[in-house]
Design a protein around this motif. Structure first.
Motif, PDB file in Angstrom:
ATOM      1  N   HIS A 103     -21.550  -6.302 -33.085  1.00 39.13           N
ATOM      2  CA  HIS A 103     -22.920  -6.068 -33.549  1.00 39.13           C
ATOM      3  C   HIS A 103     -23.032  -5.832 -35.052  1.00 39.13           C
ATOM      4  CE1 HIS A 103     -24.283  -5.667 -29.379  1.00 39.13           C
ATOM      5  NE2 HIS A 103     -23.227  -4.916 -29.161  1.00 39.13           N
ATOM      6  N   THR A 105     -22.406  -6.302 -39.333  1.00 39.85           N
ATOM      7  CA  THR A 105     -22.545  -7.415 -40.277  1.00 39.85           C
ATOM      8  C   THR A 105     -21.179  -7.694 -40.902  1.00 39.85           C
ATOM      9  OG1 THR A 105     -22.959  -5.954 -42.147  1.00 39.85           O
ATOM     10  CG2 THR A 105     -24.890  -6.662 -40.862  1.00 39.85           C
ATOM     11  N   GLN A 106     -21.091  -8.851 -41.522  1.00 40.27           N
ATOM     12  CA  GLN A 106     -19.873  -9.222 -42.233  1.00 40.27           C
ATOM     13  C   GLN A 106     -19.531  -8.163 -43.288  1.00 40.27           C
ATOM     14  OE1 GLN A 106     -18.101 -11.825 -41.258  1.00 40.27           O
ATOM     15  NE2 GLN A 106     -16.548 -11.132 -42.736  1.00 40.27           N
ATOM     16  N   GLU A 107     -20.597  -7.726 -43.992  1.00 44.62           N
ATOM     17  CA  GLU A 107     -20.406  -6.727 -45.060  1.00 44.62           C
ATOM     18  C   GLU A 107     -19.845  -5.435 -44.474  1.00 44.62           C
ATOM     19  OE1 GLU A 107     -21.103  -3.247 -47.196  1.00 44.62           O
ATOM     20  OE2 GLU A 107     -22.443  -3.701 -45.539  1.00 44.62           O
ATOM     21  N   GLN A 108     -20.382  -5.022 -43.317  1.00 42.90           N
ATOM     22  CA  GLN A 108     -19.905  -3.770 -42.703  1.00 42.90           C
ATOM     23  C   GLN A 108     -18.443  -3.894 -42.286  1.00 42.90           C
ATOM     24  OE1 GLN A 108     -22.961  -3.444 -39.679  1.00 42.90           O
ATOM     25  NE2 GLN A 108     -23.968  -1.749 -40.769  1.00 42.90           N
ATOM     26  N   ARG A 109     -18.114  -5.024 -41.692  1.00 42.91           N
ATOM     27  CA  ARG A 109     -16.719  -5.204 -41.252  1.00 42.91           C
ATOM     28  C   ARG A 109     -15.767  -5.143 -42.446  1.00 42.91           C
ATOM     29  NH1 ARG A 109     -19.202  -8.475 -37.112  1.00 42.91           N
ATOM     30  NH2 ARG A 109     -19.274 -10.328 -38.409  1.00 42.91           N
ATOM     31  N   GLU A 236     -27.420   0.233 -45.093  1.00 44.51           N
ATOM     32  CA  GLU A 236     -26.205  -0.548 -44.806  1.00 44.51           C
ATOM     33  C   GLU A 236     -25.344   0.101 -43.716  1.00 44.51           C
ATOM     34  OE1 GLU A 236     -24.465  -0.501 -48.711  1.00 44.51           O
ATOM     35  OE2 GLU A 236     -23.316   1.316 -48.277  1.00 44.51           O
ATOM     36  N   GLU A 241     -29.895  -3.720 -34.879  1.00 44.14           N
ATOM     37  CA  GLU A 241     -31.298  -3.471 -35.188  1.00 44.14           C
ATOM     38  C   GLU A 241     -31.638  -2.005 -34.944  1.00 44.14           C
ATOM     39  OE1 GLU A 241     -33.920  -5.561 -36.195  1.00 44.14           O
ATOM     40  OE2 GLU A 241     -32.130  -6.728 -36.750  1.00 44.14           O
TER      41      GLU A 241
END
Lengths: 391, 323
Positions: A103, A105-109, A236, A241
């Motif tokens: 679930h 985002t790329q940035e979070q990962r 972030e 959602e």
């Protein structure tokens, strides 16, 4: 039906075994639930990560080896057979990381996973509240919109590892129009208490956070209460959602109960140690059945897991059957530790031994990750098709 | 690594299950217990035609085996329908005879067992032979390892399971082998019993779930009460963790795995029987109710071909996971 591993998997096993033989500390580390022990376990995580053994099932870009589930099971077998230390990063690795893979985002990962793998950031979970335990959806801690993010207020409790951890993840009520269960019952057509929850990550050292460690049965601060007063969290750090947190969290708890939280390797190693203890202590005939059952239970759990992993590999989704797993391993674990303490006789009373530490740890198993009563309700209603009733 | 049944193996279980459902086994079981074997032998031949007994026999003896995985799949269905007769013993006799150095006895006796025309029972000296009164082939194994074709049997004794008729075989008879390797046949006996017990337990759970859904007290189905749900959930856990042991033992045929499967499946089935009896209440305590046919079998299977204690001993002598 095939229970053999491929030559490549066996080569992987040999590589893991050789590394562990060379690196596992000769003396056990101090207890994970002390400040020194926590730091020592963090250092061990860094050592694992340096040679890419911390998170073998993750993709290589995040520090893993892209191992499939069978290789992960092999690694776990070797890890616990080698007597390697407990994993201080477990909450993050087995609960938060799968959620981010599904679930996030790329940035979070990219931001969250690498320091999780090295132990630089250790995560605590923040699910339960004083008035929301088994009935988790009745939680009342709030996330209120503000410029560029959210402000968290409320109280979380039984937050494992929070006494010494860096960051935490949990659910917060972000839509005040969807009240918790207790209030919604009064309405004619109540909105579901599962709506309007948001899944957030936050810093345990942020302004407004007070961490009060709680001593578990042996007095060690294995968990904590968290008091949150207008704690700022940037956008972030929302996962998925806003308002969809329940669905996202449930996919996490299914993982927690399912394949990845307690690997069979752990119990196979514990059963083998128990059998060795029984032999050393003169093969007490009165304990014989319990020792045999420990060996049998570990084998049953291993084969059950191989079957589940085979189904998962064949594309089936594991649903409520993860509740079978959770009831089994949590009760099994206690039985093994109790048997060991009984075999130790008067020595079994001593605190601060490996066995007593494992015993105290095991006692929490039927309570966390959804109590076994809740799991039995799930088994009865979703697997056996019995009617819902009062909890 | 692929620890899953194939589509063909599942289809085999399903077709056997459908055949047995249509056979109305409760009336067959009750006849059998009274010593009227007509319906039971007819069902037996159909089971033979479905290929079940061929699974234990090599091709040289008109079988298709050895196929232990298919065998446990089939025996789980036989247990689910509480099929009466010396099923485990016929498989054990087949493995025993086909394992002799001299192929003569197997050539003579096994083909009729494979087709289902004949039935067999086996007993070690001092043990009961199941259904010795009706078995076509009665094998007795003496302590010195001699295998004989027993010419007759003593009086039939009642078992706690009314479908099981216990006999002591006459000690003399034609000598088939002077020295008989029994360990391998015992593995198959335990494996088939474990699978049968698993099926008995699964049937007890299904029947009890159906009962508590329709039985109403205090104005609601009793299956909505947590005290009832949690007992059934525990039965489900026990059976679902016995299942992989049974299948795994069929794959490895390792003595410790087989013993673990035997004790665990039998204990899971027995625990489920206790739950089934309790949740049915007084009606479950009657011989008239068909539930009794499964309840009593769960008790009997615990001690045949290895008591819980003997099986645990084998597990401990296996040395653990990293020996």
């Amino acid at each position: 039906m095939d229970l053999t591993l491929s030559p490549a998997d066996e080569a992987f096993r040999a590589e893991a075994r050789a590394w562990l033989d060379a690196h596992v500390p000769a003396e056990p580390l101090p207890s994970l639930e002390t400040e020194d022990g926590f730091a020592a376990h963090r250092t061990w995580e860094a050592e694992l990560a340096a040679d890419r053994w911390a998170v073998v099932s993750w993709p290589e870009e995040y520090g893993g080896r892209g191992a499939d589930i069978f290789r992960w099971l092999v690694f776990e077998e070797e890890y616990y057979a080698a007597g390697a230390p407990g994993r201080v990063g477990q909450n993050g690795i087995s609960l938060l990381a799968p959620t981010l893979f599904t679930h996030g985002t790329q940035e979070q990962r990219a931001r969250v996973l690498p320091p999780m793998a090295t132990g630089e950031t250790v995560w605590a979970q923040a699910w339960s509240e004083p008035e929301a335990g088994s009935d988790l959806a009745s939680l009342t801690s709030r996330a209120v919109r503000t410029d560029g993010g959210w402000r968290l207020s409320g109280q979380k409790t039984w937050s494992s590892r929070a006494a010494f951890a860096d960051r935490a993840f949990g659910l917060f009520r972000s839509e005040p129009d969807t009240p918790p269960r207790s209030a919604s019952l009064a309405r004619a057509v109540p909105p579901s208490p599962h709506q309007g929850l948001t899944y957030l990550m936050f810093d345990l050292r942020a302004p407004g956070v007070t961490v009060r460690p709680i001593g578990r049965l042996d007095g060690r601060p294995a968990f904590a209460e968290l008091f949150l007063d207008e704690v700022f969290v940037p956008d972030e750090d929302v996962i998925g959602e806003p308002g969809q947190g329940w669905r996202i969290a449930m996919s996490t708890t299914a993982e927690e109960r399912g394949l990845t939280l307690r690997s069979p390797g752990r119990f196979m190693a514990a059963a083998d140690r128990l059998a060795a203890l029984w032999r050393e202590r003169g093969r007490d005939p009165l304990a014989r059945d319990r020792v045999a059952d420990a060996l049998i239970g570990a084998r049953a759990y291993q084969l059950f897991t191989y079957a589940a992993a085979s189904r998962s590999t064949a594309g089936e989704r594991l649903g409520p059957e993860s509740s079978l797993n959770k009831v089994f391993w949590s009760e099994y674990d206690i039985a093994v530790q109790e048997t060991a303490l009984d075999l130790l006789g008067e020595e079994g009373e001593q605190a601060d031994t490996d066995w007593s530490e494992s015993y105290v740890f095991s006692l929490a198993g039927p309570i966390y990750a959804g109590t076994n009563e809740i799991q039995r309700d799930i088994i009865a209603e979703r697997l056996l098709g019995l009617p819902k009733g009062r909890r | 690594m692929r620890f899953l049944l194939t589509t063909e193996q599942r289809a085999f279980a399903d077709s056997l299950g459908s055949m047995l459902t249509a056979a109305d086994t409760p009336s067959v079981i009750r006849d059998w217990g009274r010593g009227d074997h007509v319906a039971g032998r007819a069902l037996w031949r159909r089971i033979g035609q479905a290929g079940l007994f061929a699974l234990a026999a090599p091709e040289a003896y008109e079988g298709v085996g050895p196929l232990p995985v298919e065998l446990v799949v089939a025996f789980t269905e036989l247990g689910r329908h509480a099929v009466p007769g010396p099923l485990v013993e016929t498989v054990t006799a087949t493995v025993l005879l086909t394992g002799l150095d001299d192929p003569g006895p197997a050539k003579r006796l096994v083909p009729a067992l494979v087709t289902g025309e004949s039935t067999a029972t086996v007993a070690r000296s001092g043990s009961y032979a199941l259904d010795g009164d009706t078995a076509t082939t009665r094998l007795s194994l003496t302590a010195d390892g001699a295998l004989r074709l027993a010419p007759g049997h003593g009086p039939v004794r009642r078992s706690l399971d009314p479908a099981r008729r216990l006999t002591i075989l006459h000690p003399d008879g034609e000598l088939l082998a002077a020295s008989t390797p029994f360990a391998h046949a015992l593995l198959w006996a335990r494996l088939a019993t474990a699978a049968q017990a698993l099926g008995v337990g699964l049937a007890l759970l299904d029947r009890t779930v159906a009962y508590v859904r329709q039985r109403t007290q205090f104005g609601v189905p009793i299956g909505s009460f947590q005290a009832v749900k949690h007992r059934l959930a525990d039965a489900k856990v026990a059976l679902e963790f016995a299942r992989p042991l049974v299948l795994g033992a069929a794959v490895t045929l390792d003595p410790a795995d087989v013993a673990a499967a035997k004790v665990t499946a039998c204990e899971a089935a027995y625990a489920t029987a206790r739950t089934a009896l309790q949740l049915h209440g007084a009606i479950g305590y009657t011989a008239e109710h068909d539930l009794s046919l499964w309840l009593t079998k769960a008790r009997a299977l615990r001690t045949v071909w290895g008591t819980p204690g003997e099986c645990r001993e084998v597990v401990l002598s296996g040395g653990g996971h990293r020996s």
